[in-house]
Write a protein that holds these residues in place. Sequence first.
Motif, PDB file in Angstrom:
ATOM      1  N   PHE A   1       1.701   1.680  -3.740  1.00  0.00           N
ATOM      2  CA  PHE A   1       0.647   1.991  -4.715  1.00  0.00           C
ATOM      3  C   PHE A   1      -0.364   3.034  -4.247  1.00  0.00           C
ATOM      4  O   PHE A   1      -1.244   3.417  -5.009  1.00  0.00           O
ATOM      5  CB  PHE A   1      -0.075   0.699  -5.115  1.00  0.00           C
TER       6      PHE A   1
ATOM      7  N   SER B   1      -8.731  -6.698  -8.674  1.00  0.00           N
ATOM      8  CA  SER B   1      -8.420  -7.460  -7.462  1.00  0.00           C
ATOM      9  C   SER B   1      -7.567  -8.695  -7.741  1.00  0.00           C
ATOM     10  O   SER B   1      -7.585  -9.254  -8.834  1.00  0.00           O
ATOM     11  CB  SER B   1      -9.718  -7.898  -6.771  1.00  0.00           C
TER      12      SER B   1
ATOM     13  N   THR C   1       0.823  -1.215   0.000  1.00  0.00           N
ATOM     14  CA  THR C   1       0.000   0.000   0.000  1.00  0.00           C
ATOM     15  C   THR C   1       0.854   1.261   0.000  1.00  0.00           C
ATOM     16  O   THR C   1       0.447   2.285  -0.576  1.00  0.00           O
ATOM     17  CB  THR C   1      -0.952   0.008   1.205  1.00  0.00           C
TER      18      THR C   1
ATOM     19  N   LEU D   1     -13.134  -2.193  -8.819  1.00  0.00           N
ATOM     20  CA  LEU D   1     -11.857  -2.640  -8.277  1.00  0.00           C
ATOM     21  C   LEU D   1     -11.190  -3.657  -9.191  1.00  0.00           C
ATOM     22  O   LEU D   1     -11.863  -4.495  -9.787  1.00  0.00           O
ATOM     23  CB  LEU D   1     -12.049  -3.291  -6.896  1.00  0.00           C
TER      24      LEU D   1
ATOM     25  N   ILE E   1      -5.658  -8.187  -2.586  1.00  0.00           N
ATOM     26  CA  ILE E   1      -5.317  -6.830  -3.015  1.00  0.00           C
ATOM     27  C   ILE E   1      -6.471  -6.286  -3.841  1.00  0.00           C
ATOM     28  O   ILE E   1      -6.915  -6.920  -4.805  1.00  0.00           O
ATOM     29  CB  ILE E   1      -4.030  -6.826  -3.858  1.00  0.00           C
ATOM     30  N   ASN E   2      -6.973  -5.120  -3.455  1.00  0.00           N
ATOM     31  CA  ASN E   2      -8.076  -4.481  -4.168  1.00  0.00           C
ATOM     32  C   ASN E   2      -7.662  -3.062  -4.538  1.00  0.00           C
ATOM     33  O   ASN E   2      -7.464  -2.213  -3.661  1.00  0.00           O
ATOM     34  CB  ASN E   2      -9.333  -4.454  -3.291  1.00  0.00           C
ATOM     35  N   PHE E   3      -7.539  -2.821  -5.832  1.00  0.00           N
ATOM     36  CA  PHE E   3      -7.087  -1.510  -6.313  1.00  0.00           C
ATOM     37  C   PHE E   3      -8.262  -0.800  -6.977  1.00  0.00           C
ATOM     38  O   PHE E   3      -8.848  -1.307  -7.950  1.00  0.00           O
ATOM     39  CB  PHE E   3      -5.932  -1.669  -7.299  1.00  0.00           C
ATOM     40  N   ASP E   4      -8.615   0.365  -6.457  1.00  0.00           N
ATOM     41  CA  ASP E   4      -9.744   1.141  -6.976  1.00  0.00           C
ATOM     42  C   ASP E   4      -9.344   1.804  -8.291  1.00  0.00           C
ATOM     43  O   ASP E   4      -8.504   2.707  -8.316  1.00  0.00           O
ATOM     44  CB  ASP E   4     -10.152   2.189  -5.948  1.00  0.00           C
TER      45      ASP E   4
ATOM     46  N   ASN F   1      -5.435   4.329  -3.093  1.00  0.00           N
ATOM     47  CA  ASN F   1      -6.452   3.553  -3.805  1.00  0.00           C
ATOM     48  C   ASN F   1      -6.226   2.048  -3.715  1.00  0.00           C
ATOM     49  O   ASN F   1      -7.017   1.267  -4.252  1.00  0.00           O
ATOM     50  CB  ASN F   1      -6.508   3.959  -5.283  1.00  0.00           C
ATOM     51  N   CYS F   2      -5.153   1.641  -3.070  1.00  0.00           N
ATOM     52  CA  CYS F   2      -4.809   0.220  -2.976  1.00  0.00           C
ATOM     53  C   CYS F   2      -5.076  -0.293  -1.564  1.00  0.00           C
ATOM     54  O   CYS F   2      -4.510   0.199  -0.598  1.00  0.00           O
ATOM     55  CB  CYS F   2      -3.341   0.012  -3.336  1.00  0.00           C
TER      56      CYS F   2
END
Length: 219
Positions: free
Chosen positions: A22, A90, A19, A88, A108-111, A25-26
Amino acid sequence: MESISQELLFFSELAKGITAQFGENCEVVIHDWSKPYESTIVAIEHGHVTGRNVGDPGTNLGLEIMRGTSDGDNRHNYVTQTVDGRILRSTSMYVKNNEGTIIGAVCINFDITDLMMAEKTLQSLTASGLQPIRESFVSNVNELLDTLLQETQEIIGRPPALMSKEDKIRLIQLLDQKGAFLIKKSGEKICSYLGISKFTLYNYLEESKSSDDIGGSKE
């Protein structure tokens, strides 16, 4: 951070590094499957992405793996959506012990919502090779059960009031395959939803398992 097993301690530190790399947003989530499923999250960084905290439950994907109706392979680079509509990208990776048993997960979830708004110029980053998968991010395990009930009703194609006995047995079979009965007191809610008694629920569950053994899964 809750007490966390030694096997997963490294991943909680890794989450901080990912995090930090990134940005806001991560989100990175560490699940410990030795905990009750309604509180598997033992560490989370940037939980505002999905609105979850330490002590919250896992998602429907984890339930299916615990139930044995999903293969348990790692999932990379799939697209899902939060309750408030954020998109997301993911990845879900499952942690195994020395015996090969899954003991937890690193997710891992990235918006990418803002990137999707600029799709024409960032298409290669936001759309290449992404496959939509339905995953429910909740802060309460009852919300997860509500989602599973809604999904299975959509498959059946009619509301409970119009379901035949066979429809209800099929719905119960689907819920079982999705791991719904691993949620505490799920039987009470399912009985209320279908308008049946616990005795009937157990009978239908046995019938669904019998039909699955004879004919195989219909999914």
